[in-house]
Design an enzyme around this catalytic site. Structure first.
Site, PDB file in Angstrom:
ATOM      1  N   HIS A  94       0.837  -1.187   0.000  1.00  0.00           N
ATOM      2  CA  HIS A  94       0.000   0.000   0.000  1.00  0.00           C
ATOM      3  C   HIS A  94       0.881   1.249   0.000  1.00  0.00           C
ATOM      4  CE1 HIS A  94       0.562  -0.533   4.454  1.00  0.00           C
ATOM      5  NE2 HIS A  94       0.744   0.762   4.374  1.00  0.00           N
TER       6      HIS A  94
HETATM    7  P1  TYD Z   1      -1.536  -2.647   7.320  1.00  0.00           P
HETATM    8  O1  TYD Z   1      -1.239  -1.200   7.521  1.00  0.00           O
HETATM    9  O2  TYD Z   1      -1.987  -3.060   5.956  1.00  0.00           O
HETATM   10  O3  TYD Z   1      -0.289  -3.529   7.763  1.00  0.00           O
HETATM   11  P2  TYD Z   1       1.041  -3.935   6.933  1.00  0.00           P
HETATM   12  O4  TYD Z   1       1.507  -2.715   6.206  1.00  0.00           O
HETATM   13  O5  TYD Z   1       1.967  -4.426   7.995  1.00  0.00           O
HETATM   14  O6  TYD Z   1       0.691  -5.037   5.985  1.00  0.00           O
HETATM   15  O7  TYD Z   1      -2.629  -3.072   8.403  1.00  0.00           O
HETATM   16  C1  TYD Z   1      -3.031  -4.424   8.550  1.00  0.00           C
HETATM   17  C2  TYD Z   1      -4.434  -4.435   9.131  1.00  0.00           C
HETATM   18  O8  TYD Z   1      -4.451  -3.836  10.423  1.00  0.00           O
HETATM   19  C3  TYD Z   1      -5.451  -3.687   8.283  1.00  0.00           C
HETATM   20  O9  TYD Z   1      -6.683  -4.404   8.306  1.00  0.00           O
HETATM   21  C4  TYD Z   1      -5.638  -2.384   9.003  1.00  0.00           C
HETATM   22  C5  TYD Z   1      -5.360  -2.748  10.441  1.00  0.00           C
HETATM   23  N1  TYD Z   1      -4.763  -1.632  11.202  1.00  0.00           N
HETATM   24  C6  TYD Z   1      -5.486  -0.982  12.197  1.00  0.00           C
HETATM   25  O10 TYD Z   1      -6.649  -1.308  12.465  1.00  0.00           O
HETATM   26  N2  TYD Z   1      -4.910   0.053  12.895  1.00  0.00           N
HETATM   27  C7  TYD Z   1      -3.646   0.452  12.660  1.00  0.00           C
HETATM   28  O11 TYD Z   1      -3.139   1.420  13.317  1.00  0.00           O
HETATM   29  C8  TYD Z   1      -2.904  -0.223  11.624  1.00  0.00           C
HETATM   30  C9  TYD Z   1      -1.507   0.179  11.302  1.00  0.00           C
HETATM   31  C10 TYD Z   1      -3.506  -1.248  10.927  1.00  0.00           C
END
Ligand code: TYD
Length: 145
Positions: free
Chosen positions: A56
């Site tokens: 992302h």
């Molecule tokens: P994501 O930011 O996509 O993690 P990564 O970059 O490590 O793959 O987040 C993973 C999941 O967690 C997504 O469903 C959103 C949720 N999330 C929250 O609810 N709060 C937060 O502060 C973060 C960072 C993620």
């Protein structure tokens, strides 16, 4: 591209005190080492080595990643198409990721990633489609952000 001068990903070397005989203390000071006011911190661990996280970019959120344990390979793509790869394998090193920077991360089994971010969590701040991200190369798409 857009004519907008976007900040680029960059490695941050945090000041460290001590050595192997005593242990090491590493400091991240606001604005000196982390270039934004931190609103949120989270940590990621236990990621299997065959899993890619991230995938992302953010419209507004600025990020600093730190591998406080293990090793993380971070691959980035910029709206102009520039690709970069960074290895985080020291608790004394961080990686600054600006807005509009696509990122993917791979982890060794022992890796613990601490993430500092400039904004509260908002699903609307995520760009989760690589096609949508690449479409932002057009100036008209940038103006909508
Ligand atoms: P994501 O930011 O996509 O993690 P990564 O970059 O490590 O793959 O987040 C993973 C999941 O967690 C997504 O469903 C959103 C949720 N999330 C929250 O609810 N709060 C937060 O502060 C973060 C960072 C993620």
């Amino acid at each position: 591209m857009t004519g907008v001068d976007l900040a680029r990903p960059r490695v941050i070397e945090f000041p460290s005190i001590g050595d192997a005989s005593t242990g090491i203390l590493t400091v991240a000071a606001l604005y000196r080492d982390i270039p934004f006011a931190v609103r949120r911190v989270f940590w990621t661990y236990g990621t299997p080595p065959d899993v890619t996280r991230g995938r992302h970019a953010h419209y507004r959120t600025e990020t600093v990643l730190v591998a406080v344990s293990g090793k993380i390979i971070v691959s980035t793509e910029f709206p102009g198409g520039e690709l970069e790869k960074f290895t985080l394998d020291s608790p004394a090193r961080g990686l600054y990721l600006p807005p509009l920077c696509w990122r993917t991360m791979r982890y060794t089994a022992s890796a613990v990633q601490v993430t500092f971010e400039s904004e509260d969590y908002s699903d609307e701040d995520y760009i989760r489609s690589l096609d949508d991200f690449r479409a932002m190369r057009s100036p008209s798409a940038r103006e909508r952000c």
